[in-house]
Design a protein around this motif. Structure first.
Motif, PDB file in Angstrom:
ATOM      1  N   GLY A 194       0.822  -1.203   0.000  1.00 37.22           N
ATOM      2  CA  GLY A 194       0.000   0.000   0.000  1.00 37.22           C
ATOM      3  C   GLY A 194       0.856   1.253   0.000  1.00 37.22           C
ATOM      4  N   LEU A 203      -4.606   0.848  -0.626  1.00 36.75           N
ATOM      5  CA  LEU A 203      -4.209  -0.471  -0.136  1.00 36.75           C
ATOM      6  C   LEU A 203      -4.613  -1.570  -1.102  1.00 36.75           C
ATOM      7  CD1 LEU A 203      -5.450  -0.167   3.567  1.00 36.75           C
ATOM      8  CD2 LEU A 203      -3.102   0.123   2.756  1.00 36.75           C
ATOM      9  N   THR A 218      -8.967  -3.713  -3.797  1.00 41.62           N
ATOM     10  CA  THR A 218      -8.253  -2.521  -3.357  1.00 41.62           C
ATOM     11  C   THR A 218      -9.151  -1.642  -2.480  1.00 41.62           C
ATOM     12  OG1 THR A 218      -8.899  -1.174  -5.277  1.00 41.62           O
ATOM     13  CG2 THR A 218      -6.909  -2.524  -5.491  1.00 41.62           C
TER      14      THR A 218
END
Length: 322
Positions: A194, A203, A218
């Motif tokens: 991330g 992330l 994500t």
């Protein structure tokens, strides 16, 4: 035409009493009820054949069109194919909208009924019987998304799943269910990938693999007081070592599907997206870079995914698809 009976145990009707050619095997009473007592077997076919039963039919929707007004049909996914039954109809995508089809009569009136067929990007097939009407009752129609199990109590009504070349052998409906399930379960399997700066955190929560596809989950967190407007999200394979003054070699990977793709993350909030891509691996001298760019801003975020992260993707069979 050699036409076998459709189902064992069903009553059949004498062909001689129902305008069915004598060389045709008995026709199920259900089909005669559907096609009325004047049903005939039509032209004969060569070889061993059977009539398509009514249970295989996708009943079309009724659609009215006219010359002076345009009918708009809104589909739950991007339109990839349209077929018009004859020259009585004109149709096209609405400007700026890939899932809205506009249809109208090409003439001031027509008597013969025609049809319209549409395939959308999610693998759904829609069919309509079209008639002319001076004043159509419905001018704006929304086709809702649905699932069917193929049983007689839940037959396809207006859509039949189509396998799309971009997804290989995978069912578009299954891809959609997998992505929804990953998003719903919201598991963080990866905790070391991330980026974070300017009050924004990007992330990679998990990677899943199934039947030739990879799913990237994500999350974009915005802890600042300013909304984050997303310009684009990119997946690209780049060289690990780049010699100065030489162009970076990039391979852009285009996602096939995206679940909950958003264009803005409001202040003090977060959004999660699941991307589906074709299966791939990364050479030793390269790496995957996933980047999200801010529209008209400078808070771009990116992180690196190594090949060892890809090959450790969780097998989707272990995921409870809900």
């Amino acid at each position: 035409m050699a036409t076998p009976a459709f189902a064992k145990g069903k009553k059949t009707v004498n062909s001689a009493d129902n305008n069915v050619s004598p060389d045709t095997e008995q026709v199920a009473e259900h089909d005669l009820n559907v096609y009325d007592p004047d049903y005939t077997d039509g032209d004969k076919f060569s070889g061993l054949t059977r009539k398509v039963g009514f249970d295989r039919m996708i009943p079309p929707h009724a659609l009215e069109v006219c010359y002076n007004k345009t009918t708009h049909i809104i589909f739950p996914a991007e339109i990839t194919y349209v077929d018009l039954g004859n020259e009585n109809l004109v149709a096209g995508l609405a400007d700026g909208a890939k899932n809205v089809l506009r249809v109208k009569s090409a003439f001031k009136s027509f008597k013969q009924e025609t049809n319209l067929s549409v395939i959308t990007e999610d693998g759904s097939y829609y069919t309509f019987n079209v008639k002319f009407a001076k004043e159509p009752l419905l001018l704006s129609i929304e086709m809702t998304d649905f699932l069917h199990d193929g049983e007689s109590v839940n037959r396809p009504n207006n859509a039949q799943e189509i396998y799309l070349e971009r997804l290989g052998s995978e069912s578009p409906m299954l891809v959609k269910l997998i992505m929804k399930s990953i998003h719903k379960q919201n598991k963080r399997e990866i905790k070391h990938i991330g980026s974070k700066r300017f009050g924004v955190q990007f992330l990679l929560k998990s990677i899943y693999a199934n039947n030739g596809l990879l799913y990237f989950h994500t999350e974009l967190k915005n802890t600042s007081n300013i909304p984050f407007d997303i310009d684009f999200v990119s997946f690209k394979i780049v060289d690990k070592k780049v010699i100065k003054r030489t162009a970076m070699q990039e391979q852009i990977l285009e996602p096939l599907r995206a679940q909950n793709y958003v264009v803005v993350v409001p202040a003090k909030s977060s959004e999660r997206t699941v991307f589906a891509l074709e299966k791939f691996t990364i050479p030793d001298d390269k790496q995957l870079v996933i980047e999200v760019a801010e529209k008209e801003g400078g808070r771009h975020q990116s992180f690196v995914v190594e090949n060892e992260d890809i090959v450790r993707a969780n097998v989707i069979d272990e995921l409870s698809i809900q």
